[in-house]
Design a protein around this motif. Structure first.
Motif, PDB file in Angstrom:
ATOM      1  N   UNK A  48       0.822  -1.227   0.000  1.00  0.00           N
ATOM      2  CA  UNK A  48       0.000   0.000   0.000  1.00  0.00           C
ATOM      3  C   UNK A  48       0.858   1.281   0.000  1.00  0.00           C
ATOM      4  N   UNK A  49       2.168   1.096   0.168  1.00  0.00           N
ATOM      5  CA  UNK A  49       3.034   2.275   0.361  1.00  0.00           C
ATOM      6  C   UNK A  49       2.974   3.249  -0.826  1.00  0.00           C
ATOM      7  N   UNK A  50       2.925   2.692  -2.076  1.00  0.00           N
ATOM      8  CA  UNK A  50       2.931   3.577  -3.241  1.00  0.00           C
ATOM      9  C   UNK A  50       1.685   4.459  -3.254  1.00  0.00           C
ATOM     10  N   UNK A  51       0.544   3.858  -2.914  1.00  0.00           N
ATOM     11  CA  UNK A  51      -0.690   4.641  -2.819  1.00  0.00           C
ATOM     12  C   UNK A  51      -0.588   5.727  -1.758  1.00  0.00           C
ATOM     13  N   UNK A  52       0.016   5.376  -0.634  1.00  0.00           N
ATOM     14  CA  UNK A  52       0.159   6.354   0.455  1.00  0.00           C
ATOM     15  C   UNK A  52       1.042   7.511   0.020  1.00  0.00           C
ATOM     16  N   UNK A  53       2.184   7.159  -0.651  1.00  0.00           N
ATOM     17  CA  UNK A  53       3.120   8.219  -1.069  1.00  0.00           C
ATOM     18  C   UNK A  53       2.485   9.127  -2.124  1.00  0.00           C
ATOM     19  N   UNK A  54       1.529   8.560  -2.884  1.00  0.00           N
ATOM     20  CA  UNK A  54       0.881   9.421  -3.886  1.00  0.00           C
ATOM     21  C   UNK A  54      -0.294  10.196  -3.285  1.00  0.00           C
ATOM     22  N   UNK A  55      -0.519  10.068  -1.946  1.00  0.00           N
ATOM     23  CA  UNK A  55      -1.462  10.978  -1.279  1.00  0.00           C
ATOM     24  C   UNK A  55      -2.771  10.349  -0.830  1.00  0.00           C
ATOM     25  N   UNK A  56      -2.936   9.053  -1.053  1.00  0.00           N
ATOM     26  CA  UNK A  56      -4.226   8.440  -0.729  1.00  0.00           C
ATOM     27  C   UNK A  56      -4.379   8.126   0.775  1.00  0.00           C
ATOM     28  N   UNK A  57      -5.652   8.172   1.286  1.00  0.00           N
ATOM     29  CA  UNK A  57      -5.962   7.695   2.633  1.00  0.00           C
ATOM     30  C   UNK A  57      -6.000   6.169   2.588  1.00  0.00           C
ATOM     31  N   UNK A  58      -5.987   5.554   3.783  1.00  0.00           N
ATOM     32  CA  UNK A  58      -5.969   4.083   3.841  1.00  0.00           C
ATOM     33  C   UNK A  58      -7.124   3.590   4.736  1.00  0.00           C
ATOM     34  N   UNK A  59      -7.847   2.567   4.262  1.00  0.00           N
ATOM     35  CA  UNK A  59      -8.878   1.936   5.086  1.00  0.00           C
ATOM     36  C   UNK A  59      -8.306   0.644   5.666  1.00  0.00           C
ATOM     37  N   UNK A  60      -8.274   0.596   7.001  1.00  0.00           N
ATOM     38  CA  UNK A  60      -7.744  -0.613   7.648  1.00  0.00           C
ATOM     39  C   UNK A  60      -8.767  -1.750   7.576  1.00  0.00           C
ATOM     40  N   UNK A  61      -8.321  -2.987   7.933  1.00  0.00           N
ATOM     41  CA  UNK A  61      -9.244  -4.142   7.868  1.00  0.00           C
ATOM     42  C   UNK A  61     -10.441  -3.993   8.804  1.00  0.00           C
ATOM     43  N   UNK A  62     -10.236  -3.255   9.927  1.00  0.00           N
ATOM     44  CA  UNK A  62     -11.368  -3.070  10.863  1.00  0.00           C
ATOM     45  C   UNK A  62     -12.270  -1.908  10.441  1.00  0.00           C
ATOM     46  N   UNK A  63     -12.009  -1.357   9.247  1.00  0.00           N
ATOM     47  CA  UNK A  63     -12.909  -0.325   8.725  1.00  0.00           C
ATOM     48  C   UNK A  63     -12.499   1.095   9.023  1.00  0.00           C
ATOM     49  N   UNK A  64     -11.518   1.254   9.917  1.00  0.00           N
ATOM     50  CA  UNK A  64     -11.081   2.621  10.236  1.00  0.00           C
ATOM     51  C   UNK A  64     -10.397   3.250   9.016  1.00  0.00           C
ATOM     52  N   UNK A  65     -10.694   4.552   8.741  1.00  0.00           N
ATOM     53  CA  UNK A  65     -10.004   5.272   7.651  1.00  0.00           C
ATOM     54  C   UNK A  65      -8.919   6.155   8.250  1.00  0.00           C
ATOM     55  N   UNK A  66      -7.674   5.904   7.806  1.00  0.00           N
ATOM     56  CA  UNK A  66      -6.554   6.719   8.311  1.00  0.00           C
ATOM     57  C   UNK A  66      -6.218   7.779   7.269  1.00  0.00           C
ATOM     58  N   UNK A  67      -6.375   9.055   7.645  1.00  0.00           N
ATOM     59  CA  UNK A  67      -6.090  10.104   6.651  1.00  0.00           C
ATOM     60  C   UNK A  67      -4.604  10.109   6.273  1.00  0.00           C
ATOM     61  N   UNK A  68      -4.328  10.438   5.009  1.00  0.00           N
ATOM     62  CA  UNK A  68      -2.962  10.436   4.497  1.00  0.00           C
ATOM     63  C   UNK A  68      -2.033  11.291   5.341  1.00  0.00           C
ATOM     64  N   UNK A  69      -2.566  12.391   5.871  1.00  0.00           N
ATOM     65  CA  UNK A  69      -1.735  13.325   6.640  1.00  0.00           C
ATOM     66  C   UNK A  69      -1.117  12.660   7.873  1.00  0.00           C
TER      67      UNK A  69
END
Lengths: 301, 301
Positions: A172-193
């Motif tokens: 998922x690192x490439x998506x993160x470096x390009x600015x995307x937020x991440x949804x964890x398996x438990x459903x939590x959304x972690x903002x890119x910031x």
């Protein structure tokens, strides 16, 4: 990004001064800007690797900005160059070079491309994944462009501690470096910031020579880190500057101030003056961070 | 007569070596022979007066022999030159220069003439009351000429004592100096040999670069005082010399010997060798009075 001034004096090559040429290194690309007579010797003196130059930008067809081009193209061939070379310059430059190569019966083995410029509006003439180059239409006695070199926005920097804490997998690192937020398996959304730091701000460099004072370039070069602006004359010769469509040191400084540049490098000096320090003194009355370009000088930008 | 070597190295300009160009001063005329990139700077370094050069002879259209010409023509203009300039060179040279002057919108104020050469026979291309210049057809990869510069035979020198003894009036002196006998009022005929001394022998200089070994030039350059002959290679590279249509030091010496030249100046050295002294050593095994040309060297002929 660094800039090597190979030559920055007006009119003719002399024993200790060279006509316009400079090398910009930006994100591991080497761009040659203008190519007055003797540029190939200046490249040798400054230990620039010939084979690393793949793009040459020519502002206009006055001799002090391009008479060294045909010699450099020929020398590249004698050195058994393999990689392509692209020359960007005013319409006509292709005809000049090709005629000489034809008559000397020495067509290069490498691929030589020309991008001939005719537009009077700023346009993108080079772009790859890291750098973009645009023209800066200038006002001189013949068709002339300056060039704006911009780094593209870099990827965001990974916050290694944060991604480890959330146990995010490397895929998922490439998506993160390009600015995307991440949804964890438990459903939590972690903002890119939370997962990244801001990248270094992209740098930019504007080359403007030769030109009369021209406020129309200000929107194009707004906020550049470094502006090289010609200062053929001092303000005492402002009438001569107008007549020959050149700029004074004060005029260059006014452009730098209005365009909110961080630094101004002066050059294209007439040899009529006792010392080039006079250009700096005059420019600094208007724009504090004005510095003197000089042959062989290297600026880390 | 004297010869200033501005540059005498093959292929490309380098930090400490220059491509072909030389200035021949003969009977107060200054002839520029070839004009590689950087020639205008070499002229400055060697303190040659730009305005005294009215004739430029270009051997062939390889870059190391003429890429400095357009810059010199432009600089002449910037220096407000008034007197005419004539360029002698292979067909095509006019098109190259005029195209660049047109596109840079900087046609010179002075009169610029071209004498384009196409003949493969030796021909007179310049003549005035004191000097004559002929082409020397050479064999190279493109159409190439050497140039033979000859002083014309000077007037005989007046034997002042003899003309005073015979009380000959000054109005007859010009006839005597041009070789005529004189009839005195009493009818006696005084032969010219009694009234004059032999003038100094007219000097001659032959420039031959670039060329492969070519015995056909021998009748043209027979008995010249000084021969400049290219020696790109040593005899160890004779096959490469043949392939690239250049000469070795031994070959240059053989030409000098067969043409009964008084002196041989070597030049157009490849930079592959450790020392140019090797060229002299090799040439002297065949022709004793072989000397090394070098950038900045002046020969009093």
């Amino acid at each position: 990004m660094n800039l090597t001034i190979l030559g920055c004096y007006a009119a003719t090559p002399r024993t200790f001064t060279n006509p316009t040429s400079q090398v910009l290194e930006i994100r591991n690309r080497l761009f040659l800007i203008d190519c007055g007579e003797g540029t190939q010797v200046q490249l040798r003196k400054n230990k620039i690797k010939f084979s690393a130059i793949n793009h040459i930008f020519i502002s206009h067809l006055h001799g002090d900005h391009f008479y060294g081009l045909i010699g450099l193209i020929s020398t590249f061939n004698l050195l058994n160059r393999n990689n392509d070379l692209t020359v960007y310059g005013p319409k006509g430059i292709q005809e000049i070079i090709k005629l000489q190569l034809k008559l000397s019966n020495s067509w290069p083995q490498y691929d030589l491309h020309f991008v001939e410029l005719t537009s009077t509006e700023s346009e993108i003439i080079f772009e790859d994944d890291k750098v973009i180059v645009k023209t800066i239409p200038l006002k001189h006695r013949v068709y002339t462009n300056g060039f704006l070199f911009q780094e593209k926005i870099k990827e965001r920097k990974l916050n290694v501690n944060a991604v480890q804490n959330y146990e995010i997998e490397t895929c998922y690192f490439q998506n993160i470096k390009s600015g995307k937020d991440i949804t964890l398996e438990d459903g939590r959304v972690i903002p890119n910031s939370e997962l990244t730091f801001d990248p270094e701000a992209p740098k930019s460099y504007a080359f403007c020579s030769d030109t009369m004072y021209n406020e129309e370039i200000i929107p194009i070069i707004k906020n550049v880190d470094v502006l090289y602006h010609e200062t053929t004359f001092l303000e005492s010769e402002v009438e001569l500057a107008k007549k020959t469509m050149h700029s004074t040191a004060k005029e260059a400084a006014r452009i730098a101030l209005q365009a909110n540049c961080k630094q101004l490098i002066l050059g294209h000096y007439s040899t009529r003056y006792e010392s080039i320090k006079l250009f700096k003194e005059e420019a600094q009355t208007i724009f504090e961070n004005a510095v003197l370009g000089d042959d062989g000088k290297v600026f880390e930008l």
